[in-house]
Structures are given as structure tokens and as C-alpha cells.
Design an enzyme around this catalytic site. Structure first.
Site, short mmCIF file in Angstrom:
data_model
loop_
_atom_site.label_atom_id
_atom_site.label_comp_id
_atom_site.label_asym_id
_atom_site.label_seq_id
_atom_site.Cartn_x
_atom_site.Cartn_y
_atom_site.Cartn_z
N ASP A 131 0.81 -1.22 0.00
CA ASP A 131 0.00 0.00 0.00
C ASP A 131 0.84 1.27 0.00
O ASP A 131 0.34 2.35 -0.28
CB ASP A 131 -0.85 0.04 1.29
C1 GLC Z 1 -1.71 -3.84 5.29
C2 GLC Z 1 -2.93 -3.92 4.39
C3 GLC Z 1 -2.68 -4.79 3.20
C4 GLC Z 1 -1.39 -4.41 2.53
C5 GLC Z 1 -0.23 -4.42 3.50
C6 GLC Z 1 1.06 -3.96 2.88
O1 GLC Z 1 -1.54 -5.03 5.96
O2 GLC Z 1 -4.05 -4.41 5.10
O3 GLC Z 1 -3.74 -4.68 2.28
O4 GLC Z 1 -1.18 -5.33 1.49
O5 GLC Z 1 -0.54 -3.56 4.56
O6 GLC Z 1 1.09 -2.60 2.62
C1 GLC Z 2 -0.67 2.42 5.88
C2 GLC Z 2 0.14 1.25 6.37
C3 GLC Z 2 -0.16 0.01 5.59
C4 GLC Z 2 -1.63 -0.19 5.49
C5 GLC Z 2 -2.36 1.06 5.00
C6 GLC Z 2 -3.83 0.83 5.02
O1 GLC Z 2 -0.30 2.75 4.60
O2 GLC Z 2 1.51 1.48 6.32
O3 GLC Z 2 0.44 -1.09 6.21
O4 GLC Z 2 -1.89 -1.23 4.60
O5 GLC Z 2 -2.04 2.13 5.82
O6 GLC Z 2 -4.54 1.90 4.54
#
Ligand code: GLC
Ligand code: GLC
Length: 807
Positions: A483
Site C-alpha cells: 500500500d
Molecule cells: C496492510 C494492508 C494490506 C497491505 C499491507 C502492505 O496489511 O491491510 O492490504 O497489502 O498492509 O502494505
Molecule cells: C498504511 C500502512 C499500511 C496499510 C495502510 C492501510 O499505509 O503502512 O500497512 O496497509 O495504511 O490503509
């Protein structure tokens, strides 16, 4: 250092001190009514949606931490204490909390009185049971007072914490026959209420918080338990609570048991009232009647345990390594269930007020859940697919109550579509229910735009092909699985969303990770098409996968590992040519899972680079070197201090991709070692470092660049649960469902020399005995007869099949 121990026989983790390094929690409930409960009794309850139907109040990020919950107070001759230690923190002679499958038992003993409270949600019941047992362990008669306590939330948890100008005037309760009814907003648009009752005569009650605590007091100074007298207060606005006062006279050795019930009830709108202003309480009375005896609660508890026996029976291992066994048989599967139920909504790190269900998260959660309750997985698949758009893209999130896509976040996370294929493939392999592919499923929840689920998968498959960039690799969009890799965003204002503040058009930034996903997941789509007799489509899909492998080999290789991406300007990300972020974990795992470089040595080389540059004794970090500065062209990943979260933290979700990749190239010892590094049961002895619960995975463990290397955060709700279950059960132990048979393909360290897996699938039972010498490639016998290959055809329902595998 440990703060407790596993009791595998009881399927419990036993915490023997209140002084853990962090609140160690458990979940109550399996279907609609849920609770979170910490080892000292903190937490809260909700019905279905932790934001919109919150029954009890909880204050996140509070001081002291974890204050507020379901508290029982004892006044024993003026000495006030609680079996969970909090809130009074009166020293106990003995403290023990047992977190089990859907229940928690908290026991405290002081001055010859033992108080034990069992908390659980009965199967198919919208209520929580709190069963309190008091035992006089002294040789004197005792007269003690017991007080229950919980604080109601005014239903909408977010409004409850923000809108005081209204909320402090609307709280309403009723009290009848010792049962306390919470009915705030029932007078207007709510048709639901809560009840808290007990199956014994009460000496008093309170429903007004200021009366119970005394104005200005903390929970630890509660006035009523200290005075040993209730105020019989009726809340009017301010802060409605529920507290009962019970008196017990106990001879030496005598025990008294009380069953408290916290229930959630709904009424028909036209049948809400039984008298002007008085709730129609028929539902609540029936619920309280059902638990009028302690035996009824005991029976419901026994039923809950049987329910879990059934669920956990579909995959069990006996290996001689108790940590492996307890991970696989108990805790990893349990966490898969909880994560599936909660998605990313309610934990001690997620407030229950934020995110909905993630398209990618829920699709991946299916992988570790589908064998537990396949029918529920089927429903979830249809819900998820219904939020897909016609072009194959998808809402990134949807709301569990409405099942509608979330407009604020929208779509454009270009990994999303492929995860749907993976989830559906797992479901079809588990159940043989190819019929699901013919289900008509809407696009964007619009029934007029329905198509078969198989057509949805076709559009998922095509999405990365249509949305391809200059190198023929999939465009990343707002982000892929990571993300925080935001290549088209360029956010410069504090507070902006890194994901949705895209101000660049895109069209160049490509993800080698999505390419790897396509190579790994595309073949599942081809296999489904082939089984439906659509050879032309299957051929097309296989060719597209082969082309993608070639594109990754040509444009996605940095020399010693796979690149991560191309950015907005077409520059490489994850290359030795830059100073920071030279190598990233995700494409190394997924490209190898997708078969890229397995023949020409690149796969092994990439995994060797992972070992050299990313591996630590606490797990494999996400990237290295960590970014030390904010890079506007890379986005949120560079916003984190080095070693945390996506910026070189050990993001446990993707470690299993490397573990599985190691089994692809047959390196069982590395796979086994990587799995043990992050598996909670193996980290139990360093609980003071790890800090979060030793029985469940956390999303992240701080990486080697962080001051607190090895410290975990964000436990419970993470895709780590399902992926680690897939890694250990399907790839290390090597028992995984295929379309036509059960595949037995172990690849686990030689330390595990012999083990037996019992797998129930499609109505038959398979008992698989493995003799292992490390490495990969087993010869199999089925009911005594040698077979070719590693796929054992599915047997008729009811059959038991004996398999031996020699590695
Ligand atoms: C969080 C989110 C997931 C994403 C991950 C890596 O765990 O829930 O959707 O893939 O972060 O950014
Ligand atoms: C932030 C976190 C990530 C998560 C995301 C969800 O970017 O670092 O882990 O998946 O929020 O919106």
C-alpha cells in the site's frame, strides 16, 4: 522471557502474570456477536460492525493503557480487588488468564477467596456469557460482595467519542427484575437494545457511571465497590453503565456460581414498545430464561468447544515438535478464523472505526479459512466479486454492513483483481464446487450488470494485460500489495492520503510484483478454464503467462535479484544502482512462486540475495537498505522511520512468499528456518522483546534498522495468518488440495524426521505419514500401493485413505 505457557491439551495459552509487556487479548464470538478481551479483562463488545453497533465503550490510546472493560469487583471484608488484577491493581496471591478458542477464563485469588470468570459467546447466540465462580479457599466463613461493571457505548463508536454536545443528553436505561437495559436512541430510529442480566437475586444495581465511580474517580477508585453498597441509580443522559451487586455467604470450601448475560436484541419497528416508553423485552426475557441456570451456560460452553473440535479437525499434524503442532493445529487456524471475521476492523491496533473489508485482504484471508467453513467462504467470494468493476478493477474496500464499495478510496490498486482468482481457486480446490463459477454476480453491486463468476475472473486476468506499461509489465496504479509504494502520487502536504492524492496521470509506473503475481496466479485461471472445457481460453491464458515470465526475465531482473518496479519517470526501483531500497522482498518471493527463473538459476540467485541482504534472526525485512529520506516519487514507504512498517520492517505477510519460494527450489532447510523465525510459538521465549501475544502473528516486527529490532506490533488482524498457514500446511508439510486430488509434496527441514497429517476434505479423511530426510520430492503409496506423481485422487465421501510419503 515468558509470561505464561501453552496448554495444548486445552488449546489454551495460560498467562500467569498481569504484567505482560502489552495487553494480550483474545476474541469472543464466531458469527455476529463479538468481543475483544485482554488478559486483565479490558476490551469491548459489538454486534457485527465494530463502528456502528458497539455495545460497550472502550478508549483507545488511553492512559493507563487498556483501561475499561468487563470488570468484576470483589469486596471481601473491606478489601477490594478484581480477579483480572485491573482496574484496582490489588496484588493477587494467584493470577491466571487462559485464552482459548473463543473464550477466556480469568482467575484471581486473594486472602483465601478465588474468583474465576469465564467469558464466551455461545454458538449462534447474540450474547456474551460471563460466568463468575467464587470459592472460599480459606478455613473461615466469608461474606463477600460481588459487583459487575460495564460501560455502554452509545452504539456508534465514532460518534460516541466525538459528539458530546448531543451524547451527554441522550443516554437512557431501564431496569427490570435485576436486568439492566440499554436503550439510548431506541426512542427514535434504533430498533435494537442491549441487556445485562444475571441469574441470581441482586442486592442492588447501578446504571449511572458517576454514581458507581464517584465523580472524577478512575475505574480503580470506584466508589460503590468500596462502599459495598449500590446506589440503585438510573442513568439520565451522561454515562449509562450496568452494574449488579450480589452478596455471597461462603463456608470454607464452598462455591457460588453466577451467570451474567450481555445480550443484543432487535425488535420489529412496529412492535418496539410494550408500554409507552418501555422496550418490548420479550427477546431479552427469552435470552435470560435460556441462561437461567448455570448448567445451561455450561452446556453452551461445551457446545462451543465441540464446535471448535469440528473446525480444527480438518487439518491436524503430529510431528513430535510441539511448537509446530500447536501452531498448525490450534493457533494459526484460530487466527485465520478471527482475521476472516474481523478483516482489519477491530483489534488493539485497529479501532473498529476505520477500514472496511479490503478486496485484496479478504481474498487472501480466504486462503487460510476456506477449509474451516467453506460455505461462508463461498458467500464471501460472491460479496467480494460483487464490488468488482466491469473493466476488472475493483473497489479497494467495501463496507461489511452494506456490502457496497467504498467510494472515498475508490479503485486503482492494480494487484486487487488477481487476488480474486487466487481466492476462488482455493475455494474450488477445497470443495470441488465448480458450480460457483456459473453463479451470476453483479459488477459494482448493480444486478443489471451481472455476469458469471468465471467472467469476473476473466476480467481479473485481463486487467494486468490491458493495464500494461512500456515494458509489457503491469501498471501499478495507486499501489500494489504494498500500500505504501505510491508511484503516481507525489504527495507533499501533511495529512493527505498517500494512496488517493494521485496528481500524476500514470501510464509508466510498472510493478514487477504484480507481474510475479500474474505468473503465479494466472495458471490457476488457465486451469479453471481448461476444466470447463474452454481450451482456447486456457491456451490464451497460458501463453500470456509465458509472455509475462519472459517480460520479467528481460525487464525485471537487476543482475542478482528481481527489480521491484519502474517509477513514474521510468526509473528502476529496487536496484543496486540506487543508494537505498536496493532490494525488496515481494518480487523475490512472488516471481519465484510464479516460476520465473526456476530453470535458469535466477530464482536461486534471487533467494540467495534475500538471505544475504534481507534476512535477520527475527525474520526477513521488506527492503534494504532502509530509506533514510522521504522520496516524493516513492510515496508512503519512505515516510516511515527506518526499520518500521513497509520501510524495512519485517512485514510478516510476505515472509511466507519467500518460504514458499524456497520450497519451489527445494531448499527445505531455509524454508523451515524462515518459517520458525517469525512463528509466534518459537518466539515465545523472547516475549519481552517481541512484546505482543506469543500465540498469534503480528503484522510487523521491527527490522534491523530500528532501535527496537525484534519488537512486534499490530498483532492479530493480518494476512500473515492465512499466508503462514498456507506456507506451513501446504508447502512445508506439503499437503494441499489440487483440483482432482490431494497433493502430497513435503519440503521441510530434516529436523522434522517423521510426521502424520490428518486431512479431511470433500467428505473423506486422508492419513498421511511422512518420513522425511529434508529436500523435496516424495514417493507415495496409497493404501499400500505405490503411485506415480504426488497427487492422490479424491476418494468418495466417508472413505479413509492411508498415504505414506518418503522424501
Ligand atoms: C496492510 C494492508 C494490506 C497491505 C499491507 C502492505 O496489511 O491491510 O492490504 O497489502 O498492509 O502494505
Ligand atoms: C498504511 C500502512 C499500511 C496499510 C495502510 C492501510 O499505509 O503502512 O500497512 O496497509 O495504511 O490503509
Amino acid at each position: 522471557m515468558q509470561f505464561g505457557h501453552f496448554d495444548d491439551q486445552a488449546r489454551e495459552y495460560v498467562i500467569t502474570t498481569p504484567h505482560t509487556p502489552y495487553p494480550w487479548i483474545n476474541y469472543l464470538g464466531t458469527q455476529d456477536f463479538f468481543g475483544l478481551i485482554s488478559h486483565t479483562g479490558g476490551g469491548y463488545s459489538f454486534y457485527r460492525d465494530a463502528k456502528l453497533r458497539r455495545l460497550t465503550r472502550y478508549r483507545y490510546n488511553n492512559v493507563p493503557v487498556d483501561d475499561g472493560g468487563r470488570y468484576f469487583s470483589i469486596n471481601d471484608g473491606g478489601d477490594v480487588w478484581s480477579p483480572g488484577f485491573r482496574p484496582y491493581k490489588t496484588e493477587l496471591d494467584r493470577f491466571e488468564t487462559r485464552h482459548g478458542m473463543g473464550y477466556t477464563r480469568i482467575t484471581g485469588e486473594r486472602n483465601g477467596l478465588e474468583a474465576s470468570v469465564l467469558f464466551f459467546v455461545p454458538v449462534d447466540t447474540n450474547a456474551e456469557i460471563h460466568q463468575v465462580t467464587l470459592t472460599n479457599t480459606s478455613d473461615q466463613d466469608k461474606s463477600v460482595s460481588l459487583f459487575s461493571f460495564l460501560e455502554f457505548c452509545l452504539w456508534n463508536a465514532e460518534d460516541d467519542q466525538t459528539n458530546y454536545q448531543r451524547n451527554l443528553s441522550i443516554g437512557e436505561v431501564e431496569v427490570e427484575d435485576g436486568a439492566i437495559y440499554h436503550k439510548t436512541e431506541y426512542r427514535e430510529r434504533r430498533d435494537h437494545y442491549a441487556v445485562y442480566g444475571v441469574n441470581a437475586p441482586i442486592a442492588g444495581f447501578d446504571t449511572d457511571r458517576d454514581t458507581f465511580l464517584g465523580f472524577g474517580n478512575g475505574f480503580d477508585e470506584a466508589a460503590v465497590p468500596h462502599a459495598a453498597t449500590s446506589g440503585d441509580s438510573i442513568a439520565s443522559g451522561w454515562y449509562p453503565i450496568a452494574s449488579h451487586h450480589l452478596k455471597a455467604d461462603l463456608e470454607p470450601g464452598e462455591t457460588a456460581t453466577y451467570t451474567f448475560v450481555l445480550g443484543y436484541l432487535e425488535n420489529d419497528r412496529d412492535d418496539k414498545w410494550e408500554a409507552p416508553g418501555a422496550i418490548n423485552k420479550a427477546g431479552a426475557r427469552a435470552l435470560l430464561d435460556r441462561f437461567a441456570t448455570n448448567e445451561a451456560a455450561d452446556a453452551a460452553f461445551a457446545e462451543l468447544n465441540e464446535y471448535w473440535d469440528g473446525l480444527l479437525g480438518s487439518y491436524t499434524v503430529t510431528s513430535g515438535d510441539e511448537k509446530l503442532d500447536r501452531s498448525v493445529n490450534i493457533w494459526n487456524q484460530y487466527q485465520c478464523m478471527v482475521t476472516y471475521n474481523m478483516s482489519r476492523s477491530a483489534s488493539y491496533f485497529e479501532t473498529g472505526m476505520g477500514r472496511g473489508m479490503g478486496f485484496r485482504d479478504s481474498s487472501q484471508d480466504l486462503l487460510g479459512f476456506v477449509h474451516l467453513v467453506p460455505e461462508r467462504a463461498r458467500e464471501r467470494i460472491i460479496d467480494i466479486a460483487s464490488t468488482q468493476f466491469e473493466d476488472g478493477s475493483a473497489y479497494h474496500q467495501y463496507q461489511p454492513l452494506t456490502k457496497r464499495g467504498n467510494h472515498t478510496l475508490g479503485s486503482g490498486f492494480n494487484d486487487d483483481p488477481l487476488w480474486l482468482i487466487l481466492g476462488v481457486a482455493a475455494y474450488v480446490k477445497e470443495t470441488g464446487d465448480f458450480g460457483i463459477l456459473d453463479e451470476m454476480v453483479p459488477f459494482d453491486n448493480d444486478e443489471s450488470k451481472a455476469a458469471t463468476l468465471m467472467e469476473h475472473l476473466r476480467r481479473s486476468f485481463n486487467h494486468p494485460l490491458v493495464k500494461a506499461g512500456p515494458h509489457g509489465l503491469p501498471l501499478i496504479g495507486r499501489a500494489d500489495w504494498n500500500d505504501c509504494l505510491n508511484l503516481n502520487c507525489f504527495s507533499t502536504e501533511p495529512g493527505e492520503s498517500f494512496q488517493t492524492t494521485g496528481n500524476k496521470t500514470g501510464g509508466v509506473a510498472e510493478s514487477i510484483f504484480i507481474a510475479g503475481m500474474f505468473c503465479a496466479i494466472g495458471p490457476e485461471y488457465a486451469a479453471l478454464a481448461r476444466r470447463r472445457g474452454d481450451d482456447a481460453e486456457a491456451d490464451r491464458a497460458e501463453k500470456a503467462v509465458a509472455d509475462m515470465r519472459a517480460a520479467v526475465t528481460e525487464h525485471g531482473w537487476d543482475g542478482e535479484w528481481f527489480l521491484r518496479a519502474y517509477d513514474y519517470y521510468g526509473n528502476k526501483v529496487g536496484t543496486h544502482e540506487t543508494q537505498d531500497g536496493q532490494i525488496w522482498i515481494e518480487p523475490q518471493g512472488y516471481c519465484v512462486m510464479g516460476g520465473v527463473g526456476v530453470e535458469d538459476g535466477k530464482a536461486v540467485q534471487a533467494l540467495d540475495s534475500v538471505r544475504e541482504r534481507l534476512n535477520t534472526p527475527h525474520g526477513i525485512v521488506l527492503l534494504n537498505p532502509a530509506y533514510t529520506e522521504y522520496h516524493v516519487e516513492l510515496g508512503e514507504v519512505t515516510s516511515y522511520p527506518p526499520g518500521y512498517k513497509e520501510n524495512a520492517g519485517i512485514f510478516c505477510h510476505n515472509n511466507p512468499w519467500v518460504i514458499i519460494a524456497e520450497t519451489v527450489v527445494g531448499r527445505s532447510e531455509y524454508a523451515w528456518e524462515y518459517w520458525k523465525q517469525i512463528a509466534p510459538a518459537y518466539r515465545e521465549e523472547i516475549s519481552e522483546v517481541h512484546r505482543t501475544e506469543p500465540y498469534v502473528y503480528a503484522q510487523m516486527i521491527a527490522g534491523k534498522d530500528a532501535a527496537r529490532h525484534g519488537e512486534a506490533k499490530n498483532s492479530w488482524l493480518t494476512g500473515t495468518a492465512s499466508w503462514n498457514f498456507v506456507a506451513v500446511s501446504q508447502h512445508l508439510l506439503g499437503v494441499r488440495p489440487g483440483y482432482d486430488g490431494l497433493i502430497v509434496d513435503p519440503c521441510i527441514g530434516a529436523e522434522i524426521s517423521e510426521y502424520t497429517v490428518r486431512r479431511q476434505i470433500r467428505g473423506a479423511t486422508y492419513v498421511i505419514t511422512v518420513s522425511n530426510s529434508g529436500g523435496k520430492g516424495a514417493s507415495l503409496t496409497v493404501d499400500g500401493q505405490p503411485i506415480d506423481g504426488n497427487e492422490v485422487p479424491y476418494a468418495a465421501p466417508g472413505a479413509t485413505v492411508e498415504i505414506t510419503a518418503t522424501v
